[in-house]
Design an enzyme around this catalytic site. Structure first.
Site, PDB file in Angstrom:
ATOM      1  N   CYS A   1      43.339  39.099  40.414  1.00  0.00           N
ATOM      2  CA  CYS A   1      43.902  40.137  39.553  1.00  0.00           C
ATOM      3  C   CYS A   1      42.868  41.104  38.958  1.00  0.00           C
ATOM      4  O   CYS A   1      42.344  41.923  39.685  1.00  0.00           O
ATOM      5  CB  CYS A   1      44.757  39.495  38.468  1.00  0.00           C
ATOM      6  SG  CYS A   1      46.000  40.647  37.797  1.00  0.00           S
TER       7      CYS A   1
ATOM      8  N   LYS B   1      38.235  33.042  38.301  1.00  0.00           N
ATOM      9  CA  LYS B   1      38.335  34.457  37.914  1.00  0.00           C
ATOM     10  C   LYS B   1      37.239  34.840  36.921  1.00  0.00           C
ATOM     11  O   LYS B   1      37.101  34.218  35.859  1.00  0.00           O
ATOM     12  CB  LYS B   1      39.713  34.688  37.285  1.00  0.00           C
ATOM     13  CG  LYS B   1      40.031  36.125  36.913  1.00  0.00           C
ATOM     14  CD  LYS B   1      41.491  36.197  36.423  1.00  0.00           C
ATOM     15  CE  LYS B   1      41.946  37.591  36.069  1.00  0.00           C
ATOM     16  NZ  LYS B   1      43.390  37.607  35.713  1.00  0.00           N
TER      17      LYS B   1
ATOM     18  N   GLU C   1      49.279  35.095  41.480  1.00  0.00           N
ATOM     19  CA  GLU C   1      48.477  34.461  40.423  1.00  0.00           C
ATOM     20  C   GLU C   1      49.368  33.636  39.491  1.00  0.00           C
ATOM     21  O   GLU C   1      50.401  34.115  39.027  1.00  0.00           O
ATOM     22  CB  GLU C   1      47.783  35.578  39.618  1.00  0.00           C
ATOM     23  CG  GLU C   1      46.866  35.082  38.505  1.00  0.00           C
ATOM     24  CD  GLU C   1      46.350  36.242  37.656  1.00  0.00           C
ATOM     25  OE1 GLU C   1      46.932  37.345  37.716  1.00  0.00           O
ATOM     26  OE2 GLU C   1      45.359  36.032  36.915  1.00  0.00           O
TER      27      GLU C   1
END
Lengths: 276, 276
Positions: A151, A112, A40
């Site tokens: 994540c 995300k 990331e």
């Protein structure tokens, strides 16, 4: 089907990280990797530890310089690439993963959704990123159907479930996670293990592969714990990086195992509770 | 808060299993257990391996003989009991867990929603049970808020998520799971580990405790693998039975860990995707 994971330390200069990552893509591709993922926000140190408006200047459009660079190397090497980008889209900023097919085509992006808002432990991402507005996305690439998430998303079974329901065979989680200097030793061990367990569990509950790609090394208050890994549909870890060193990981994934396991354990088909 | 798990071999005669389980409740209560759970369908051998209409006669009403017996011992010992019952309700049959409070009150029931239909591997439950029609249920007991679910339910993150969202602090999974004689050795290992991993993951993703209570011993084609365990909110196994022996397991659960963990990792509050 073979996947490649780039677990690396992140240098100060973006250009160095870009060059090193492109080298890693080429090296992995030469060894047979077909779908390769970065960690990331690999282009820069993990700036979310601090609140500083200057970091917004790191963001870029998609398509833009980074996705263009990876489109070229994807086409050159005939590989699919999942590339993490700090994205500027109009007036908004997202923490995004772009999926580039083996012919260089930008297939699309995932933004995300779960943004950690925890500056106390070094994860002040809410300062920088809006929550993703594209939902969970599954991409049909040359080698497999994949779903990138990012994540903090990895703690939420819902995303994995939706991705698998929509046909994903492999989840890719570019990640930047580590221990904060103030974490106690038992909490460090617990978090590190929990992080692997919950992702292995996405594999199990959905009969699919999961790929986590993390950075490594100390940056300010965080020691990123590496441990990039691939889990098969039974949650077995079939490849793993160390907590300390850089590594280009390459591993074969037998996608036939997905349907084989579903004959015995048809979790998706036998669900009685929807996932919204 | 202290939980007790009864991992036992199941004898041929129901009355023997009932007596032994009541003894185990008393023994665990004397050692300090406050919430005690049986394994799944502990009153009889695991009849779902065969298709035989005579087994329907094992079913009983709730309230009925079994819940009445456990109400008495619950009140006698001042403990909460999760008791598995083959339930007959009108014309339907369910695989049910009843929750009895420490004063003997029958608080209610949960009916197993995910019914395995896998006679080939010994789990021909669809022959006997309708899918539960009560949804996920959370019970406020004297000692904790608990959600009972049953065996095959444990593979589905949705139930755990709903239970935690509705305030459950501990999930209880009475279980009857084992290795089929035709399973290969690698699959045995993979399934055994996956079973623990996916439940530990419910703890992690929801910041709660998970209790799995399994039978042990060989019955026809299945060798039930025991391994009853308790996971804390970080997915750490804080107590575990063996794969072979009977055991009354007792372990303290620090319920304060739930809120402590949620301060750092507020998964429930930060979800962006509903669970239906």
């Amino acid at each position: 089907m073979t996947v490649g994971l780039i677990q690396m330390k992140i240098a100060e200069a973006q250009v160095d990280n870009l060059a090193k990552t492109i080298d890693a893509v080429r090296a992995l591709a030469k060894k047979g990797a077909q779908i390769i993922s970065t960690s990331e926000l690999f282009l820069s140190r993990y700036f979310c530890q601090k609140k500083d408006d200057r970091f917004f200047s790191l963001a870029e459009a998609i398509p833009g310089p980074t996705t263009n660079a990876f489109s070229l190397v994807a086409r050159e090497m005939g590989v699919v690439i999942v590339v993490s980008v700090f994205e500027k889209a109009g007036t908004k900023y997202f923490n995004t993963a772009a999926v580039i097919d083996a012919d260089g085509t930008l297939l699309g992006t995932y933004r995300k959704m779960h943004i950690p808002d925890d500056p106390e432990h070094g994860y002040g991402e809410a300062t920088y990123f809006s929550s993703g507005d594209l939902g969970v996305r599954v991409f049909e690439t040359k080698y497999a159907r994949i779903a990138p998430m990012i994540c903090w998303d990895q703690w939420f079974p819902e995303g994995a479930r939706i991705a698998a329901s929509e046909g994903a065979q492999i989840l890719f989680y570019p990640t930047a996670i580590g221990w904060h200097k103030n974490d106690s030793k038992p909490i460090r061990a617990a978090e590190h293990d929990a992080w692997q367990t919950v992702q292995r569990s996405h594999s199990i509950a959905n009969n699919i592969f999961t790929v986590a790609v993390n950075r490594v090394g100390v940056e300010d208050d965080l020691r990123f714990w590496g441990t990039s890994f691939v889990s098969d549909p039974y949650g077995r870890v079939i490849a793993k990086g160390s907590t300390k060193g850089e590594k280009n990981i390459i591993v074969k994934c037998d996608l036939g195992l997905i349907e084989a396991m579903r004959k015995d354990w048809p979790f998706l088909d036998s669900r009685k509770i929807g996932h919204g």
